[in-house]
Scaffold this motif. Structure first.
Motif, PDB file in Angstrom:
ATOM      1  N   ASP A 289       3.460   4.133  -1.195  1.00  0.00           N
ATOM      2  CA  ASP A 289       4.080   4.778  -2.337  1.00  0.00           C
ATOM      3  C   ASP A 289       5.049   5.817  -1.770  1.00  0.00           C
TER       4      ASP A 289
ATOM      5  N   ARG B 115      -6.192   9.981  -3.038  1.00  0.00           N
ATOM      6  CA  ARG B 115      -5.296   9.702  -4.171  1.00  0.00           C
ATOM      7  C   ARG B 115      -5.738   8.487  -4.970  1.00  0.00           C
ATOM      8  N   ASP B 116      -6.179   7.429  -4.277  1.00  0.00           N
ATOM      9  CA  ASP B 116      -6.587   6.217  -4.987  1.00  0.00           C
ATOM     10  C   ASP B 116      -8.055   6.251  -5.395  1.00  0.00           C
ATOM     11  N   ARG B 117      -8.773   7.270  -4.964  1.00  0.00           N
ATOM     12  CA  ARG B 117     -10.167   7.517  -5.360  1.00  0.00           C
ATOM     13  C   ARG B 117     -11.137   6.408  -4.948  1.00  0.00           C
TER      14      ARG B 117
ATOM     15  N   LEU C  83       0.797  -1.217   0.000  1.00  0.00           N
ATOM     16  CA  LEU C  83       0.000   0.000   0.000  1.00  0.00           C
ATOM     17  C   LEU C  83       0.832   1.271   0.000  1.00  0.00           C
TER      18      LEU C  83
ATOM     19  N   LYS D 213      -5.004   8.488   1.820  1.00  0.00           N
ATOM     20  CA  LYS D 213      -4.453   8.041   0.532  1.00  0.00           C
ATOM     21  C   LYS D 213      -5.498   7.243  -0.244  1.00  0.00           C
ATOM     22  N   LEU D 214      -6.165   6.294   0.422  1.00  0.00           N
ATOM     23  CA  LEU D 214      -7.179   5.487  -0.259  1.00  0.00           C
ATOM     24  C   LEU D 214      -8.319   6.351  -0.790  1.00  0.00           C
TER      25      LEU D 214
END
Length: 180
Positions: free
Chosen positions: A55, A126-128, A53, A122-123
């Motif tokens: 980055d 950024r990860d939508r 998970l 982030k989920l």
């Protein structure tokens, strides 16, 4: 070229089932880049987010978390760049985000809580993922971490049995030498 190296440390054998136990396995991350002038991103202490998970940006954010015993909701909101009410909403939607409350009923977040909040952000951002999708991803992650923990425990038990068998073989050889 980016290379991620992971090393496992001894897992904690106790886990609270009410919170996502991302800390069961600590993963040390070392990021290398081709730029000779840039300093590689490394975790100052083992972080508890699985490698799949992470980055580069998440690692930088985790490394930027101040080294404190506890964080107030305003501190966490500032670190995440969100409003406090968003954080309170996430607490209602994600089991993993349950900060302890001080005697004055003020939320106190641990470093692990802040890491989990960064992962949730982030989920979602950024990860939508939708809230439900992020919640499901966190549940799957919890199950994956639990399975890894179980496998690590089995591995350690097998190591112990292997050492006992090797000791027994050495003892048998010693006894043979005595009777020769």
């Amino acid at each position: 070229m980016m290379m991620t190296t992971t090393t496992m440390s001894n897992p904690s054998l106790e886990a609270d089932s009410s919170e996502l136990s991302l800390g069961d396995h600590h993963i040390d991350f070392v990021e290398e880049t081709e730029k000779a002038t840039s300093v590689p991103v490394t975790a100052t202490t083992p972080i508890s987010i699985p490698a799949m998970l992470c980055d580069e940006k998440l690692l930088e954010e985790i490394n930027a978390i101040p080294d404190k015993m506890g964080f107030k909701i305003g501190d966490v909101a500032e670190i995440l760049g969100i409003k406090q009410y968003v954080l309170r909403y996430w607490e209602t939607e994600f089991e993993v985000l349950r900060p302890k409350k001080a005697s004055n009923n003020q939320r106190m977040y641990t470093r692990k809580d802040v890491e989990n909040a960064l992962l949730i952000r982030k989920l979602l951002h950024r990860d939508r993922f939708s809230i439900e999708g992020a919640r499901n991803a966190m549940k799957e992650l919890k199950a994956h971490v639990r399975k890894e923990k179980d496998m690590t425990q089995v591995y350690h038990k097998l190591e112990g049995i292997n050492e006992a068998v090797e000791d027994l073989i050495l003892d048998i050889r010693r006894v043979r030498q005595i009777f020769k």
